[in-house]
Design a protein around this motif. Structure first.
Motif, PDB file in Angstrom:
ATOM      1  N   UNK A 138       0.718  -0.961   0.322  1.00  0.00           N
ATOM      2  CA  UNK A 138      -0.007   0.163   0.023  1.00  0.00           C
ATOM      3  C   UNK A 138       0.605   1.423  -0.043  1.00  0.00           C
ATOM      4  N   UNK A 139       1.698   1.256   0.730  1.00  0.00           N
ATOM      5  CA  UNK A 139       2.901   2.640   1.305  1.00  0.00           C
ATOM      6  C   UNK A 139       3.780   2.727  -0.344  1.00  0.00           C
ATOM      7  N   UNK A 140       3.543   1.741  -0.702  1.00  0.00           N
ATOM      8  CA  UNK A 140       5.490   1.749  -1.753  1.00  0.00           C
ATOM      9  C   UNK A 140       4.086   2.888  -2.947  1.00  0.00           C
ATOM     10  N   UNK A 180       8.694  -6.110   0.599  1.00  0.00           N
ATOM     11  CA  UNK A 180       8.276  -7.196  -0.619  1.00  0.00           C
ATOM     12  C   UNK A 180       9.000  -7.657  -1.666  1.00  0.00           C
ATOM     13  N   UNK A 181       9.820  -7.133  -2.020  1.00  0.00           N
ATOM     14  CA  UNK A 181      10.663  -6.849  -3.367  1.00  0.00           C
ATOM     15  C   UNK A 181       9.927  -6.116  -4.372  1.00  0.00           C
ATOM     16  N   UNK A 182       8.860  -5.054  -3.577  1.00  0.00           N
ATOM     17  CA  UNK A 182       8.220  -3.736  -4.091  1.00  0.00           C
ATOM     18  C   UNK A 182       7.369  -4.288  -5.141  1.00  0.00           C
ATOM     19  N   UNK A 183       6.391  -4.532  -5.415  1.00  0.00           N
ATOM     20  CA  UNK A 183       5.669  -5.224  -6.490  1.00  0.00           C
ATOM     21  C   UNK A 183       4.858  -3.778  -7.773  1.00  0.00           C
ATOM     22  N   UNK A 184       4.152  -3.692  -6.131  1.00  0.00           N
ATOM     23  CA  UNK A 184       3.169  -1.699  -6.639  1.00  0.00           C
ATOM     24  C   UNK A 184       2.754  -2.370  -7.869  1.00  0.00           C
ATOM     25  N   UNK A 185       2.561  -3.307  -8.696  1.00  0.00           N
ATOM     26  CA  UNK A 185       1.964  -3.159  -9.955  1.00  0.00           C
ATOM     27  C   UNK A 185       1.080  -4.922  -9.975  1.00  0.00           C
ATOM     28  N   UNK A 186       0.373  -4.745  -9.605  1.00  0.00           N
ATOM     29  CA  UNK A 186      -0.377  -6.023  -9.970  1.00  0.00           C
ATOM     30  C   UNK A 186      -0.369  -6.636 -11.265  1.00  0.00           C
ATOM     31  N   UNK A 215      -0.084  -8.596  -3.508  1.00  0.00           N
ATOM     32  CA  UNK A 215       0.823  -7.211  -4.071  1.00  0.00           C
ATOM     33  C   UNK A 215      -0.434  -7.255  -5.562  1.00  0.00           C
ATOM     34  N   UNK A 216      -2.122  -7.606  -5.617  1.00  0.00           N
ATOM     35  CA  UNK A 216      -3.063  -7.378  -6.424  1.00  0.00           C
ATOM     36  C   UNK A 216      -3.605  -6.247  -4.876  1.00  0.00           C
ATOM     37  N   UNK A 217      -3.916  -6.767  -3.920  1.00  0.00           N
ATOM     38  CA  UNK A 217      -4.800  -6.084  -2.924  1.00  0.00           C
ATOM     39  C   UNK A 217      -4.518  -4.572  -3.341  1.00  0.00           C
ATOM     40  N   UNK A 218      -2.492  -5.077  -2.591  1.00  0.00           N
ATOM     41  CA  UNK A 218      -1.424  -3.682  -1.529  1.00  0.00           C
ATOM     42  C   UNK A 218      -1.502  -2.480  -2.755  1.00  0.00           C
ATOM     43  N   UNK A 219      -1.855  -2.944  -3.629  1.00  0.00           N
ATOM     44  CA  UNK A 219      -0.970  -1.582  -4.440  1.00  0.00           C
ATOM     45  C   UNK A 219      -2.406  -1.193  -5.373  1.00  0.00           C
ATOM     46  N   UNK A 220      -3.343  -1.706  -5.382  1.00  0.00           N
ATOM     47  CA  UNK A 220      -4.917  -1.163  -5.613  1.00  0.00           C
ATOM     48  C   UNK A 220      -5.640  -0.529  -4.674  1.00  0.00           C
ATOM     49  N   UNK A 221      -4.800  -0.478  -3.509  1.00  0.00           N
ATOM     50  CA  UNK A 221      -4.960  -0.140  -2.379  1.00  0.00           C
ATOM     51  C   UNK A 221      -4.636   1.180  -2.512  1.00  0.00           C
ATOM     52  N   UNK A 222      -3.309   1.784  -2.164  1.00  0.00           N
ATOM     53  CA  UNK A 222      -2.364   2.334  -2.395  1.00  0.00           C
ATOM     54  C   UNK A 222      -2.463   3.226  -3.675  1.00  0.00           C
TER      55      UNK A 222
END
Length: 276
Positions: A138-140, A180-186, A215-222
């Motif tokens: 989320x943060x990333x 997490x290896x920073x997906x930041x992209x689903x 890495x799907x839900x976190x990036x969408x929320x962020x």
């Protein structure tokens, strides 16, 4: 060029260069084997920059569903175009991962570590703690979408936007990518993870679908929060979505904190000396 094809090609370039640098660093026998995290972060940053340079004039080069959804939530991108963009991004991510597989074809059988093989395609956490991992993503992605809007608001960067966007990706990787290896992209994570599942990689392990939702839900929320946060604080347009996602993000932070506190208590055994 159609939006679907543009996002497909841009995301494919991103994944070829991004997953490619991970393969070079982790697979046995590669000339870049053993290079460090800085190399990986710079490689991903340059991969994004090249993807944006390639299709930015056609689609705006979102090449990331979290960016597309975040911009739509902020009201700067039409919701009607979201499905086409995400479809192109997903197909491009799968195809890009397949290109990486063929490029490093001779190295899969030389690499015994199943986790390293999966790591070429998809992210995994340094410490598996789902609430904390979700917060990290989320943060990333919040910083990513917020930063993209900062870049777009400054006219002096025109023409350099793709390169500066790449630097933003590298900065997020260097500063925030450790947990997490920073997906930041689903699409960047899910597309290659799907490719890992069906490609005939010698000696591969499971595709770790239990973690795949992070890495799907976190990036969408962020991404959504980054978009509406910018509208609220820099444009003065406070929407109900901003308040809803403020509550969601706050709840994720509190849950991660409480989970960490509970985990710490469980590891503290009576009578042990826990001083450093």
């Amino acid at each position: 060029m159609s939006p679907f094809l543009g996002e497909l090609l841009g995301t494919m370039i991103l994944v070829i260069l991004g997953c490619g640098v991970v393969a070079g660093v982790t697979l046995r026998g590669s000339k870049s084997e053993g290079a460090d995290w800085i190399v990986v972060s710079i490689g991903w940053g340059l991969g994004v920059a090249m993807g944006v340079y390639a299709v930015g004039s056609f689609t705006g080069a979102h090449i990331n569903p979290a960016v597309t959804i975040g911009f739509a939530a902020a009201g700067t991108f039409p919701w009607a175009d979201v499905p086409v963009y995400i479809a192109g991004q997903m197909v491009g991510a799968v195809l890009g991962a397949c290109v990486v597989y063929f490029h490093y074809l001779a190295h899969w059988s030389k690499t015994e570590d199943k986790g390293a093989k999966l790591g070429v395609f998809a992210t995994d956490p340094a410490i598996r703690n789902y609430p904390a991992n979700l917060v990290s993503e989320i943060i990333g992605t919040f910083i990513l979408v917020l930063g993209l809007q900062f870049i777009g608001a400054n006219e002096f960067t025109e023409g350099l936007n793709p390169l500066i966007t790449g630097l933003l990706i590298a900065a997020i990787g260097i500063s925030l990518g450790g947990p997490t290896g920073y997906a930041i992209n689903p699409a960047r994570d899910l597309g290659p993870r799907i490719a890992h599942a069906f490609l005939p990689i010698p000696g591969k392990g499971p595709s770790d679908w239990a973690y795949a939702w992070i890495p799907i839900v976190g990036p969408i929320i962020g991404g959504v929060y980054g978009g509406v946060f910018h509208q609220a604080f820099f444009v003065g347009n406070v929407t109900p979505v901003f308040w809803i996602f403020t509550v969601i993000v706050a709840a994720a932070l509190v849950h991660a904190f409480m989970n960490d506190v509970q985990g710490t208590k469980q590891t503290m055994q009576p009578g042990q000396n826990h001083q450093a």
